[in-house]
Design a protein around this motif. Structure first.
Motif, PDB file in Angstrom:
ATOM      1  N   UNK A 160     -19.786 -12.891   1.418  1.00  0.00           N
ATOM      2  CA  UNK A 160     -20.384 -12.097   2.478  1.00  0.00           C
ATOM      3  C   UNK A 160     -20.219 -12.844   3.788  1.00  0.00           C
ATOM      4  N   UNK A 161     -19.810 -12.113   4.798  1.00  0.00           N
ATOM      5  CA  UNK A 161     -19.721 -12.708   6.126  1.00  0.00           C
ATOM      6  C   UNK A 161     -21.103 -12.693   6.749  1.00  0.00           C
ATOM      7  N   UNK A 162     -21.402 -13.735   7.491  1.00  0.00           N
ATOM      8  CA  UNK A 162     -22.689 -13.823   8.167  1.00  0.00           C
ATOM      9  C   UNK A 162     -22.475 -14.119   9.636  1.00  0.00           C
ATOM     10  N   UNK A 163     -23.318 -13.553  10.461  1.00  0.00           N
ATOM     11  CA  UNK A 163     -23.276 -13.797  11.895  1.00  0.00           C
ATOM     12  C   UNK A 163     -23.556 -15.275  12.150  1.00  0.00           C
ATOM     13  N   UNK A 164     -22.738 -15.885  12.979  1.00  0.00           N
ATOM     14  CA  UNK A 164     -22.913 -17.304  13.299  1.00  0.00           C
ATOM     15  C   UNK A 164     -24.186 -17.545  14.108  1.00  0.00           C
ATOM     16  N   UNK A 165     -24.679 -16.522  14.802  1.00  0.00           N
ATOM     17  CA  UNK A 165     -25.873 -16.684  15.629  1.00  0.00           C
ATOM     18  C   UNK A 165     -27.177 -16.480  14.873  1.00  0.00           C
ATOM     19  N   UNK A 166     -27.245 -15.380  14.091  1.00  0.00           N
ATOM     20  CA  UNK A 166     -28.533 -15.049  13.468  1.00  0.00           C
ATOM     21  C   UNK A 166     -28.500 -15.045  11.940  1.00  0.00           C
ATOM     22  N   UNK A 167     -27.312 -15.086  11.342  1.00  0.00           N
ATOM     23  CA  UNK A 167     -27.211 -15.101   9.887  1.00  0.00           C
ATOM     24  C   UNK A 167     -27.166 -13.735   9.229  1.00  0.00           C
ATOM     25  N   UNK A 168     -27.253 -12.671  10.017  1.00  0.00           N
ATOM     26  CA  UNK A 168     -27.202 -11.323   9.449  1.00  0.00           C
ATOM     27  C   UNK A 168     -25.842 -11.070   8.800  1.00  0.00           C
ATOM     28  N   UNK A 169     -25.835 -10.207   7.769  1.00  0.00           N
ATOM     29  CA  UNK A 169     -24.567  -9.838   7.146  1.00  0.00           C
ATOM     30  C   UNK A 169     -24.210  -8.384   7.441  1.00  0.00           C
TER      31      UNK A 169
END
Length: 65
Positions: free
Chosen positions: A6-15
């Motif tokens: 799963x890719x995650x946002x580098x800023x907030x961790x959201x996928x």
């Protein structure tokens, strides 16, 4: 063994990402969590790097046993 990535946002961790229906390399992808943005080509490059690291780790773990 983890078989999905799963890719995650580098800023907030959201996928969760808002991706255009027919994305082009220069299209902007937005994080649904924090509205941070990244170019689609950069997101693809990041996912390719993560996939490669996952495969390499899986192979190392497999040969340790």
């Amino acid at each position: 063994m983890e078989s999905r990535m799963k890719l995650h946002c580098a800023s907030c961790g959201s996928d969760q990402f808002d991706i255009p229906s027919d994305p082009k390399p220069d299209d902007v992808v937005a994080c649904a969590g924090c509205s941070g943005t990244i170019r689609y080509a950069d997101l693809q490059a990041s996912s390719l790097k993560q996939a490669k690291e996952l495969v390499e780790k899986s192979l190392r773990d497999m040969f340790r046993k």
